[in-house]
Design a protein around this motif. Structure first.
Motif, short mmCIF file in Angstrom:
data_model
loop_
_atom_site.label_atom_id
_atom_site.label_comp_id
_atom_site.label_asym_id
_atom_site.label_seq_id
_atom_site.Cartn_x
_atom_site.Cartn_y
_atom_site.Cartn_z
N LEU A 1 -8.19 4.52 1.18
CA LEU A 1 -8.13 3.42 0.22
C LEU A 1 -7.17 3.75 -0.92
O LEU A 1 -6.43 2.89 -1.39
CB LEU A 1 -9.52 3.09 -0.32
CG LEU A 1 -10.43 2.36 0.65
CD1 LEU A 1 -11.84 2.27 0.09
CD2 LEU A 1 -9.90 0.97 0.96
N LYS A 2 -7.16 5.02 -1.35
CA LYS A 2 -6.21 5.44 -2.39
C LYS A 2 -4.78 5.32 -1.87
O LYS A 2 -3.87 4.89 -2.60
CB LYS A 2 -6.48 6.87 -2.83
CG LYS A 2 -7.69 7.01 -3.71
CD LYS A 2 -7.89 8.46 -4.11
CE LYS A 2 -9.18 8.64 -4.87
NZ LYS A 2 -9.42 10.04 -5.23
N ASN A 3 -4.57 5.71 -0.61
CA ASN A 3 -3.23 5.59 -0.01
C ASN A 3 -2.78 4.14 0.04
O ASN A 3 -1.62 3.81 -0.24
CB ASN A 3 -3.20 6.20 1.38
CG ASN A 3 -3.26 7.70 1.36
OD1 ASN A 3 -3.03 8.33 0.34
ND2 ASN A 3 -3.60 8.30 2.49
N LEU A 4 -3.69 3.24 0.42
CA LEU A 4 -3.35 1.82 0.45
C LEU A 4 -3.01 1.31 -0.94
O LEU A 4 -2.10 0.48 -1.10
CB LEU A 4 -4.50 1.01 1.05
CG LEU A 4 -4.65 1.07 2.56
CD1 LEU A 4 -5.93 0.36 2.99
CD2 LEU A 4 -3.45 0.45 3.26
N SER A 5 -3.71 1.79 -1.95
CA SER A 5 -3.40 1.38 -3.32
C SER A 5 -2.00 1.84 -3.72
O SER A 5 -1.27 1.11 -4.41
CB SER A 5 -4.43 1.97 -4.29
OG SER A 5 -5.70 1.44 -4.05
N ARG A 6 -1.62 3.02 -3.28
CA ARG A 6 -0.26 3.50 -3.58
C ARG A 6 0.79 2.63 -2.88
O ARG A 6 1.83 2.32 -3.47
CB ARG A 6 -0.12 4.96 -3.14
CG ARG A 6 -0.88 5.91 -4.02
CD ARG A 6 -0.65 7.36 -3.63
NE ARG A 6 -1.57 8.20 -4.35
CZ ARG A 6 -2.49 8.97 -3.79
NH1 ARG A 6 -2.58 9.04 -2.48
NH2 ARG A 6 -3.30 9.71 -4.52
N TRP A 7 0.52 2.25 -1.64
CA TRP A 7 1.46 1.38 -0.93
C TRP A 7 1.55 0.02 -1.62
O TRP A 7 2.64 -0.56 -1.73
CB TRP A 7 1.03 1.19 0.52
CG TRP A 7 1.50 2.31 1.40
CD1 TRP A 7 0.75 3.31 1.91
CD2 TRP A 7 2.84 2.55 1.83
NE1 TRP A 7 1.54 4.16 2.65
CE2 TRP A 7 2.82 3.71 2.63
CE3 TRP A 7 4.05 1.90 1.63
CZ2 TRP A 7 3.97 4.23 3.21
CZ3 TRP A 7 5.19 2.40 2.22
CH2 TRP A 7 5.16 3.56 2.99
N SER B 1 4.72 -3.71 -4.86
CA SER B 1 4.82 -4.47 -6.11
C SER B 1 6.10 -4.11 -6.86
O SER B 1 6.76 -4.97 -7.44
CB SER B 1 3.61 -4.21 -6.99
OG SER B 1 2.44 -4.65 -6.39
N MET B 2 6.44 -2.82 -6.85
CA MET B 2 7.68 -2.39 -7.48
C MET B 2 8.89 -3.02 -6.78
O MET B 2 9.84 -3.47 -7.43
CB MET B 2 7.80 -0.87 -7.43
CG MET B 2 9.07 -0.33 -8.05
SD MET B 2 9.36 1.40 -7.72
CE MET B 2 9.57 1.41 -5.96
N LEU B 3 8.85 -3.09 -5.45
CA LEU B 3 9.94 -3.71 -4.71
C LEU B 3 10.05 -5.20 -5.01
O LEU B 3 11.16 -5.76 -5.02
CB LEU B 3 9.78 -3.48 -3.21
CG LEU B 3 9.98 -2.04 -2.74
CD1 LEU B 3 9.76 -1.95 -1.23
CD2 LEU B 3 11.35 -1.53 -3.11
N VAL B 4 8.93 -5.86 -5.29
CA VAL B 4 8.97 -7.27 -5.69
C VAL B 4 9.72 -7.38 -7.01
O VAL B 4 10.57 -8.27 -7.19
CB VAL B 4 7.54 -7.86 -5.82
CG1 VAL B 4 7.58 -9.20 -6.51
CG2 VAL B 4 6.91 -8.00 -4.46
N GLY B 5 9.44 -6.48 -7.93
CA GLY B 5 10.15 -6.47 -9.22
C GLY B 5 11.65 -6.26 -9.05
O GLY B 5 12.46 -6.94 -9.68
N ILE B 6 12.03 -5.35 -8.17
CA ILE B 6 13.45 -5.11 -7.91
C ILE B 6 14.08 -6.35 -7.28
O ILE B 6 15.22 -6.72 -7.62
CB ILE B 6 13.63 -3.87 -7.02
CG1 ILE B 6 13.25 -2.61 -7.80
CG2 ILE B 6 15.05 -3.76 -6.49
CD1 ILE B 6 13.18 -1.35 -6.98
N SER B 7 13.36 -7.02 -6.41
CA SER B 7 13.86 -8.24 -5.79
C SER B 7 14.08 -9.34 -6.83
O SER B 7 15.08 -10.07 -6.78
CB SER B 7 12.89 -8.74 -4.72
OG SER B 7 12.73 -7.78 -3.72
#
Length: 94
Positions: free
Chosen positions: A23-29, A34-40
């Motif tokens: 679950l922690k790994n999924l949160s990191r993904w 979300s960061m890639l959405v910001g870059i987009s």
């Protein structure tokens, strides 16, 4: 082969620990997407008047990453439900 209570408890604790780690790994993904959405969004903002190809790429990546954020979010939601079921099941076994 019959499991002892100690083996059962150890396996339970390993499973709960493993699921929490996943679950922690999924949160990191989800944070990464979300960061890639910001870059987009930045690509769309800066290239709207200058380069249609980069603007289109930003739109495409934005849509793709928003879908990824929601998909991973749903996986986190279902994972938490499954973890709660495992914990509840173990409580009834005692």
């Amino acid at each position: 082969m019959k499991m002892s209570t100690q083996d059962y408890n150890e396996n339970y604790q390993k499973e709960v620990s493993y699921q929490k780690t996943m679950l922690k790994n999924l949160s990191r993904w989800q944070s990464f997407f979300s960061m890639l959405v910001g870059i987009s969004i930045l690509m769309m903002y800066f290239f709207v008047k200058h380069n249609w190809w980069l603007f289109g790429t930003g739109v495409f990546l934005g849509i793709l990453n928003v879908v990824a954020v929601f998909t991973v979010g749903y996986a986190i939601y279902r994972g938490k439900q499954n973890l709660a079921k495992v914990i509840q099941y173990y409580g009834h076994q005692k």
